[in-house]
Enzyme design. Structure first.
Site, PDB file in Angstrom:
ATOM      1  N   GLY A 242       0.819  -1.200   0.000  1.00 50.33           N
ATOM      2  CA  GLY A 242       0.000   0.000   0.000  1.00 50.33           C
ATOM      3  C   GLY A 242       0.850   1.245   0.000  1.00 50.33           C
ATOM      4  O   GLY A 242       1.998   1.232  -0.459  1.00 50.33           O
ATOM      5  N   SER A 243       0.296   2.324   0.542  1.00 50.53           N
ATOM      6  CA  SER A 243       0.963   3.622   0.452  1.00 50.53           C
ATOM      7  C   SER A 243       2.091   3.726   1.480  1.00 50.53           C
ATOM      8  O   SER A 243       2.035   3.101   2.542  1.00 50.53           O
ATOM      9  CB  SER A 243      -0.054   4.730   0.683  1.00 50.53           C
ATOM     10  N   GLY A 247       2.213   2.387   5.309  1.00 47.72           N
ATOM     11  CA  GLY A 247       3.312   1.441   5.556  1.00 47.72           C
ATOM     12  C   GLY A 247       4.108   1.819   6.792  1.00 47.72           C
ATOM     13  O   GLY A 247       4.479   0.958   7.602  1.00 47.72           O
ATOM     14  N   CYS A 298       1.946   0.365  -8.936  1.00 51.84           N
ATOM     15  CA  CYS A 298       3.094   0.788  -8.113  1.00 51.84           C
ATOM     16  C   CYS A 298       4.360   0.935  -8.945  1.00 51.84           C
ATOM     17  O   CYS A 298       5.199   1.766  -8.646  1.00 51.84           O
ATOM     18  CB  CYS A 298       3.289  -0.190  -6.966  1.00 51.84           C
ATOM     19  N   GLU A 396       4.330  10.546  -5.563  1.00 53.39           N
ATOM     20  CA  GLU A 396       3.626   9.519  -6.337  1.00 53.39           C
ATOM     21  C   GLU A 396       2.219  10.024  -6.662  1.00 53.39           C
ATOM     22  O   GLU A 396       1.480  10.427  -5.763  1.00 53.39           O
ATOM     23  CB  GLU A 396       3.531   8.222  -5.524  1.00 53.39           C
TER      24      GLU A 396
HETATM   25  P1  NAD Z   1      -3.387   2.560   1.599  1.00 54.67           P
HETATM   26  O1  NAD Z   1      -2.074   2.568   2.270  1.00 54.67           O
HETATM   27  O2  NAD Z   1      -4.333   3.674   1.855  1.00 54.67           O
HETATM   28  O3  NAD Z   1      -4.199   1.232   1.998  1.00 54.67           O
HETATM   29  C1  NAD Z   1      -3.652  -0.048   1.817  1.00 54.67           C
HETATM   30  C2  NAD Z   1      -4.295  -0.996   2.797  1.00 54.67           C
HETATM   31  O4  NAD Z   1      -3.943  -0.614   4.123  1.00 54.67           O
HETATM   32  C3  NAD Z   1      -5.820  -1.039   2.763  1.00 54.67           C
HETATM   33  O5  NAD Z   1      -6.237  -2.375   2.930  1.00 54.67           O
HETATM   34  C4  NAD Z   1      -6.208  -0.209   3.968  1.00 54.67           C
HETATM   35  O6  NAD Z   1      -7.468  -0.563   4.507  1.00 54.67           O
HETATM   36  C5  NAD Z   1      -5.094  -0.595   4.933  1.00 54.67           C
HETATM   37  N1  NAD Z   1      -4.877   0.375   6.024  1.00 54.67           N
HETATM   38  C6  NAD Z   1      -5.017   1.724   5.988  1.00 54.67           C
HETATM   39  N2  NAD Z   1      -4.713   2.252   7.189  1.00 54.67           N
HETATM   40  C7  NAD Z   1      -4.375   1.226   8.001  1.00 54.67           C
HETATM   41  C8  NAD Z   1      -3.984   1.125   9.369  1.00 54.67           C
HETATM   42  N3  NAD Z   1      -3.854   2.216  10.148  1.00 54.67           N
HETATM   43  N4  NAD Z   1      -3.710  -0.095   9.865  1.00 54.67           N
HETATM   44  C9  NAD Z   1      -3.828  -1.205   9.101  1.00 54.67           C
HETATM   45  N5  NAD Z   1      -4.213  -1.178   7.803  1.00 54.67           N
HETATM   46  C10 NAD Z   1      -4.470   0.020   7.256  1.00 54.67           C
HETATM   47  O7  NAD Z   1      -3.060   2.384   0.055  1.00 54.67           O
HETATM   48  P2  NAD Z   1      -4.077   2.398  -1.146  1.00 54.67           P
HETATM   49  O8  NAD Z   1      -4.518   3.788  -1.383  1.00 54.67           O
HETATM   50  O9  NAD Z   1      -5.119   1.331  -0.930  1.00 54.67           O
HETATM   51  O10 NAD Z   1      -3.130   1.894  -2.367  1.00 54.67           O
HETATM   52  C11 NAD Z   1      -2.335   2.745  -3.108  1.00 54.67           C
HETATM   53  C12 NAD Z   1      -0.882   2.632  -2.704  1.00 54.67           C
HETATM   54  O11 NAD Z   1      -0.441   1.283  -2.753  1.00 54.67           O
HETATM   55  C13 NAD Z   1       0.055   3.374  -3.635  1.00 54.67           C
HETATM   56  O12 NAD Z   1       1.001   4.124  -2.886  1.00 54.67           O
HETATM   57  C14 NAD Z   1       0.757   2.274  -4.409  1.00 54.67           C
HETATM   58  O13 NAD Z   1       1.993   2.614  -4.946  1.00 54.67           O
HETATM   59  C15 NAD Z   1       0.829   1.206  -3.386  1.00 54.67           C
HETATM   60  N6  NAD Z   1       1.017  -0.129  -4.005  1.00 54.67           N
HETATM   61  C16 NAD Z   1       2.231  -0.753  -3.894  1.00 54.67           C
HETATM   62  C17 NAD Z   1       2.446  -1.979  -4.505  1.00 54.67           C
HETATM   63  C18 NAD Z   1       3.766  -2.683  -4.404  1.00 54.67           C
HETATM   64  O14 NAD Z   1       3.822  -3.879  -4.601  1.00 54.67           O
HETATM   65  N7  NAD Z   1       4.856  -2.001  -4.111  1.00 54.67           N
HETATM   66  C19 NAD Z   1       1.415  -2.585  -5.202  1.00 54.67           C
HETATM   67  C20 NAD Z   1       0.197  -1.934  -5.301  1.00 54.67           C
HETATM   68  C21 NAD Z   1       0.006  -0.703  -4.681  1.00 54.67           C
END
Ligand code: NAD
Length: 510
Positions: A242-243, A247, A298, A396
């Site tokens: 995720g973001s 992270g 990503c 990003e």
């Molecule tokens: P996000 O970080 O908002 O959410 C990702 C996940 O984290 C979701 O399931 C969300 O519910 C969960 N989450 C959010 N807050 C949390 C918390 N406090 N505790 C536990 N879980 C929590 O990201 P997004 O907007 O869903 O996705 C977009 C991002 O993901 C972009 O930055 C993209 O680059 C990245 N991404 C990376 C890869 C990779 O393999 N490197 C692949 C796909 C997407």
């Protein structure tokens, strides 16, 4: 444009869950949540079409209990038997590509063509790891004391995997397959915006013979359900995709509990084009690098670094190509890209375009930052006259927006590519093999392509450098990631001497 595909989605979902109930998948059944209502939105219209309740504490606790039980059962099977079941899961996934793709396309707003391809890749992931199930083992170590010393690669136990909305099914297969291959159980927390394909996936692999509890899916928010799962003592490792912002929170919470994590975060990958490249191919590659999945990838090649001598000509080629891309109904077989997935992301993409324009960038093609009348639509956008220090070149965007940055020399290109917090991917286009090698070895990135872009495969390791994360989520590296190494020592001497402290006599125990 067909923007009312909800009946189709419900039919696809009911093929997996006849009652079409949405909740968490725990112990072979859908468990309704107990928290706040969460709406699923059709990105093509911006309208809510379904809702469900956030899972909450009780569901998380049930998933944890089920995962502990499932993991014991699963790890007790022979490695070969686990491999056979993984293979059966791959076959069943293959047989269900169409309903999985329908579900994914409608709820994630992704072109059906892409979704079919991604569903097939998920089946292949299971087939690939099936072969590895009985081929990952430890070593015998020639220790000087003469004891029998060997290592075992053991499962970590119960893993929590948290995934985003941009490729829900693909990311679910990518992370779940290697984890369960090594005898772990997974509690999966997909994005609250896109739980449906992960739920269907869980029901399918269970049908193929994966025991109950080996995969549970928690449907709910991250800050509630995700955090509760992270704090559950059953969870021994966290895998987060995720973001970068989230992270960081996950890594801090994991550190507080003293458990390890794998982070797969964002990117701002440099796609470098030299004047000696095959420009026709490079221009198509540059479009594929950024515009696929509406830039919500990503590894997107979001910074296009172009040698100054060809800058104007090449940027025009990419802009002309971008103008031809078919943006529209995700259900149409000829659609190249669909809408941006959700309102928050849409706003971010528009804001970033406007920021770029304020910083002095110009639109060579596409969107000027003004919203569409309805739905989350953004035309493929090329911004030119961008400098790498601009915010639009550093942040990003995660949308169909590429920034074109000129460079002069090879050294210059490498320096610009590395002037980023991220290090997920990158590419170079050149006819000079020596230069290709030099650039590939000097750019900080977990994946790098030469005269191509955006090909990944489950057999090759994938992961980030720098702020793009750590750990590897595919290939043999993932299997190592999902095991822990135990050192076992066996006394073999006829007259053993139990050393006290580090006595020199230990080496002479025989
Ligand atoms: P996000 O970080 O908002 O959410 C990702 C996940 O984290 C979701 O399931 C969300 O519910 C969960 N989450 C959010 N807050 C949390 C918390 N406090 N505790 C536990 N879980 C929590 O990201 P997004 O907007 O869903 O996705 C977009 C991002 O993901 C972009 O930055 C993209 O680059 C990245 N991404 C990376 C890869 C990779 O393999 N490197 C692949 C796909 C997407």
């Amino acid at each position: 444009m067909n923007i009312n595909p909800i009946e189709q989605l419900l039919a696809a979902y009911a093929a997996f869950f006849p009652g079409a109930q949405i909740g968490s998948y725990v112990d072979g059944a859908i468990l309704p949540g107990e928290g706040a209502d969460i709406a699923l939105i059709n990105p093509a219209t911006g309208q809510a079409f379904l809702s469900y309740q956030d899972a909450g504490e009780r569901v998380v606790a049930a998933a944890a209990r089920s995962a502990l039980e499932g993991q014991r059962t699963w790890a007790a099977l022979s490695h070969a038997e686990r491999g056979r079941i993984m293979h059966a899961a791959g076959r069943l996934l293959r047989e269900n590509i169409e309903p999985l793709a329908q579900l994914e396309s409608i709820s994630a707003g992704k072109p059906i063509r892409d979704c079919r391809g991604e569903a097939l890749r998920v089946a292949e992931m299971f087939e690939y790891y099936a072969g590895w199930a009985d081929k990952v083992y430890g070593n015998v170590i020639p220790v000087p004391s003469g004891h029998l010393s060997f290592t075992r690669r053991e499962p970590c136990g119960v893993l929590l995997e948290i995934t985003p909305w941009n490729a829900p099914l693909f990311t679910c297969g990518w992370n779940v397959a290697p984890a369960i291959c090594m005898g772990n159980a997974v509690i999966l927390k997909p994005s609250e915006l896109t739980p449906l394909s992960s739920l269907a996936f869980a029901s399918l692999i269970e049908k193929a013979g994966v025991p109950r509890g080996v995969l549970s899916v928690l449907a709910g928010y991250g800050h509630t359900t995700g955090q509760q799962a992270l704090m559950n003592r059953a969870v021994k490792k966290v895998v987060f995709v995720g973001s970068p912002a989230t992270g960081g929170k996950i890594a801090a919470a994991a550190a507080q509990r003293g458990i390890p994590c794998v982070l797969e975060l964002g990117g701002k990958s440099a796609n470098i084009v030299f004047e000696d490249a095959n420009l026709e191919r490079a221009a198509i590659g540059a479009q594929a690098a950024i515009f696929g999945n509406a830039g919500q990838s990503c590894v997107a090649g979001s910074r296009l670094l172009v040698q100054r001598s060809i800058y104007d000509r090449f940027v025009k080629m990419v802009a002309d190509g971008a103008a031809q891309i078919k943006v529209g109904d995700p259900a149409s077989a000829t659609t190249d890209i669909g809408p941006i997935h959700n309102a928050r992301q849409y706003q971010h993409v528009l804001d970033m375009i406007r920021t770029g324009l304020q910083e002095g960038a110009e639109v060579a093609e596409g969107c000027d930052g003004q919203p569409a009348e309805s739905g989350y639509w953004v035309r493929p956008t090329v911004l030119k006259n961008v400098h790498n220090k601009m915010d639009v070149a550093q942040t990003e965007i995660f949308g169909p927006v590429v920034v074109a940055i000129p460079f002069d020399t090879e050294e210059d290109a490498i320096a610009i590519a590395n002037d980023s917090d991220f290090g997920l991917a990158g590419a170079v286009w050149t006819a000079d093999i020596g230069r290709a090698y030099r650039v590939a070895s000097k750019v900080n990135a977990g994946t790098f392509w030469v005269n191509m872009y955006k090909v990944i495969n489950v057999a090759a390791p994938f992961g980030g450098y720098d702020a793009s994360g750590y750990g590897r989520s595919s290939g043999i590296e993932a299997l190592h990631e999902y095991t822990q190494v135990k050192s076992v020592w066996v006394e073999t001497a006829e007259k053993p001497v139990q050393a006290f402290g580090y006595a020199p006599s230990l080496d002479m125990a025989k």
